[in-house]
Design an enzyme around this catalytic site. Sequence first.
Site, PDB file in Angstrom:
ATOM      1  N   ASP A 528       0.781  -1.258   0.025  1.00  0.00           N
ATOM      2  CA  ASP A 528       0.082  -0.237   0.070  1.00  0.00           C
ATOM      3  C   ASP A 528       0.861   1.258  -0.075  1.00  0.00           C
ATOM      4  OD1 ASP A 528      -2.143   1.696   0.297  1.00  0.00           O
ATOM      5  OD2 ASP A 528      -2.344   1.273   2.402  1.00  0.00           O
ATOM      6  N   GLU A 531       2.700   5.193  -3.816  1.00  0.00           N
ATOM      7  CA  GLU A 531       2.686   6.149  -4.899  1.00  0.00           C
ATOM      8  C   GLU A 531       3.987   6.789  -5.005  1.00  0.00           C
ATOM      9  OE1 GLU A 531       0.316   5.790  -2.375  1.00  0.00           O
ATOM     10  OE2 GLU A 531      -0.724   4.677  -3.791  1.00  0.00           O
ATOM     11  N   ASP A 604      -8.894   4.224  -1.698  1.00  0.00           N
ATOM     12  CA  ASP A 604     -10.033   4.406  -0.659  1.00  0.00           C
ATOM     13  C   ASP A 604     -11.378   5.149  -1.035  1.00  0.00           C
ATOM     14  OD1 ASP A 604      -8.144   3.507   0.861  1.00  0.00           O
ATOM     15  OD2 ASP A 604      -7.305   5.572   1.474  1.00  0.00           O
TER      16      ASP A 604
HETATM   17  C1  NOJ Z   1      -4.708   3.219   2.831  1.00  0.00           C
HETATM   18  C2  NOJ Z   1      -5.322   2.278   2.223  1.00  0.00           C
HETATM   19  O1  NOJ Z   1      -5.668   2.696   1.018  1.00  0.00           O
HETATM   20  C3  NOJ Z   1      -6.462   1.500   3.166  1.00  0.00           C
HETATM   21  O2  NOJ Z   1      -6.870   0.285   2.439  1.00  0.00           O
HETATM   22  C4  NOJ Z   1      -5.584   0.973   4.201  1.00  0.00           C
HETATM   23  O3  NOJ Z   1      -6.508   0.412   5.116  1.00  0.00           O
HETATM   24  C5  NOJ Z   1      -4.932   2.238   5.074  1.00  0.00           C
HETATM   25  N1  NOJ Z   1      -3.950   2.848   4.234  1.00  0.00           N
HETATM   26  C6  NOJ Z   1      -4.202   1.817   6.271  1.00  0.00           C
HETATM   27  O4  NOJ Z   1      -3.171   0.748   5.877  1.00  0.00           O
END
Ligand code: NOJ
Length: 963
Positions: A528, A531, A604
Amino acid sequence: MRAVSSLLLLVALPAVLAVKTEDFKTCSQQAFCRRGRALSERAEKDPLWKSPYSVVASSVVIDSDHASFAAAVKSSLYPEIKFGLDVKVHEDGVVRVKMDEVDGLRKRYDEAASWALVKEPKINPNIKWTVGKQDIRASVGGADDVEIVVAFEPLKVTLFRNGKEQVVLNGLGLLHMEHFRTKDAPKEPEVGEDGTQVVLETPNPRAWFEGDEEDGYWEETWRSWTDSKPKGPESLSLDISFPNHGHVYGIPQHATRLSLPTTAGENSYYDEPYRLWNSDVFEYLADSTMSLYGSIPVLYAHNAESTVGIFNAISSDTYIDVAHPDTKSSFTHWVSESGILDVFILPGPTPADIFKQFGNLVGNPALPAHWSLGYHQCRWNYVSSEDVRSVQKRFDEEDIPVDVFWLDIEYAEDHKYFIWDKKTFPDPVEMTNDVSANARKMVVIVDPHLKRVTSYPVYKEAVELDVLSKTKDNNEYEGWCWSGSSAWVDFFNPKSWDWWKGLFKTTQSKNGKYAWTDSTSDVHIWNDMNEPSIFNGPEISMPRDNIHYGGWEHRDVHNINGMLFSNQTWQALKARTDPPQRPFVLTRSFYAGSQRFGAMWTGDNLGTWEHMAVGIKMVLANNLAGFSFSGSDVGGFFGNPDPEMLARWYQAGIFSPFFRAHAHIDTKRREPYLLDEPYKSIVKDAIRLRYNMLPVWYTAFREASTTGLPVIRPHFVVFPQDESAFAIDDQFFIGSSGLLVKPVTEKGATKASVYLPGNQPWYDYFTHRIHAGASKGRTVDVVAELHQIPLFIRGGSIIATKERPRRSSPLMKFDPYTLRVALDQDQSAQGELYVDDGVTFSHEKGQFVWRSLKAQKQGETIKLSSHDLASTNLAVAVDGAALTKYNPSNNFAKTIESVRIEEIVILGLASKPSRVIAGKEQLEWDFYPGVAASAKEDGAPSQLFIKNPVSSISQDWEISIDL
Ligand code: NOJ
């Protein structure tokens, strides 16, 4: 997403929850984009506008390989600056056009393609270039007359088919490669004899179209960040037109429609161009051109006769304007901050050709581990080993299938990835083994930020190896993320690769370096924040003047950064066992090429109906761009979806290639077993349907992995001539199966309007009701109460499923199949089934079963049969592995020899059979009269149920149905 909100989002999302647009730059807030858009405005206003770039005819040199030529290019406005053009034709007809500054003051970034391409493309040795006075041209082959013409003055590259323009580079003259310059101190104005001030000519004169002043050439400040821009201006502007093509698709990732709405021209739908700059956009909008987490700079243009495309191998910040000068043509303008011009023109002419051509360049999607197509249960966070165990127990008590449990960042002590928080996860190996005991897996998060404490071995080793990202002054870059003060591994540095691999080993390594000994090979990885997301950085990311391996600035490589991280993680998991097992790595950030290493999700999203709907379009766009293994957080990441929304989201999610539920830390728990009735049963039925249909999904993934065809397909891909459906993006097809689904994404809906294309009948998947074929497609209204999903089988298809619910997909391995044979108007149908062990790479060595399933009318008999497909299709049986021989009774096939077909259902038979036999054996069957496939009426179709007809799925068989 940016920060953990302390305010609990315990109620449904308020309408005001929305992105902080001010955290991200618009085109007008970036000098290079302002300059690029200004150039197009000036050109548009000037009727005499002509591109200043031209090919120096006398410089054309055709290479000894014939497939390519090189030439010098000049700009009339900067005669002293040299540019070089290089044009190549690949074996499959793709044309690569490259242009770079020659002998410039500095070097432009030219490595994007080398990260994206799966291998150096083979060139076509049979090309014959003809050099004329005004152009150089060559026929590039194909059944049609495809020709590439490079006009000299002005420079213009056109791909023609049958004399018609298909793709044109610089047709509007917006090509501009800002050459490297020196930064000279501004000269003091002198006072002339008459006392007036005379501005001396600067040593860096600007071409008039570059504007009146040096707009942000050498430094740019935005909010509290100053970008030092040591290389000065180096942007690249290029127009790419698609005359005669009214729709353009691609350039993910944007939350928008599939057929891209306009951003320029009269009455444009958006004001802002589409942006490609991988970004962690907190609470992103459901309808916007803003950039999101990943970028694939591929664009397709389509009309009823042709599909063409371009892949623009660029990895810097890029804005793309889209316009339709008329309803039949598309125009795009690309403005990038840095990098060379490196455009691949994909000649098509069919959608299937385009995907093949793009796959030849960047590689086809990896064939995923079979279990990873099951249901993934995630949340931020399952807080302890006991929590994981009890969630698993609840799934089992409720008989809800699930293959994978996920752990988000809270498993890691102080967010130091690889280090379990032993207070809450005292027994990680035992916990994983408890999950594995039910043939399930764990996926655990590993983010790219490393907590900067020397007691953290991963950070310490990265420092010692000197593989961390550097600031512009060559110091270790420090930024802020979940782990507080953090550093980032520079995965462009090859020295980091083996070390990264070592971290995932489950046994202690001999070199004393850290290895994740308290994990097992059933732990797979979630990458995650790659970017990279940096809470205190400009636009929540890394400063553009940071330096990567090789001396490149972050601005040059930003969009590739995330791919290298997940690629290395994938390699690490592959190296973890011997023989290797197929890794599963989920990545948030991606680029062209990421599809070779795993899955992605759309980040998200919000728990709203709009996000549910746009998620489908985003996943479709990703599928077009080669990255089929994609999905959205089921339920929405933020907020607490009401049970109706959650039920509908599951019904949509099961039709996503990657199917995972996930939720923010501040949301209420929403595992399916927590729902009240009827929602719980509705969700359970949906998840079970996904498991029933796993053979369809896996077969579609095999096809994607060898042909580049997307796993889920919008209408224009399957019915390329049906203009009425080119913009449809809320219903789609699953692989080549003939299944068409329209997930319901509207609150309170009880019916749905579905467009059924083509002239064949369509059968409701559940009731089998037939919607008679129309000559040119038709729209039908169907009931879609909360428990119902509009899902149809096209007449002419055979669908293989497994109808026995189990706790997880590996437990279904020896379960029998069911076939639905949906007859077309000629009483025939066909389908495919692919099976392998689902976990190893032995399929690359011929260990698999790939069957053709057929129903054919021969006189008064319908012959239903299955035969091996691999022996006659060796070249495309397995991606890249070029099998030279195949044995249908290979060892894997033997392991499933006893897997039978327990039922065949034949829909739309013209009349009641007189007998149904396999060889000499009479089979048991039931017939229910009804509408025949060829009838022009809707209603319940005739149905023939054959019981226990086939004893081995992996062998040839034939059944005769005598009418
Ligand atoms: C951002 C991610 O997009 C999300 O899915 C994740 O739960 C949080 N970071 C925490 O790791």
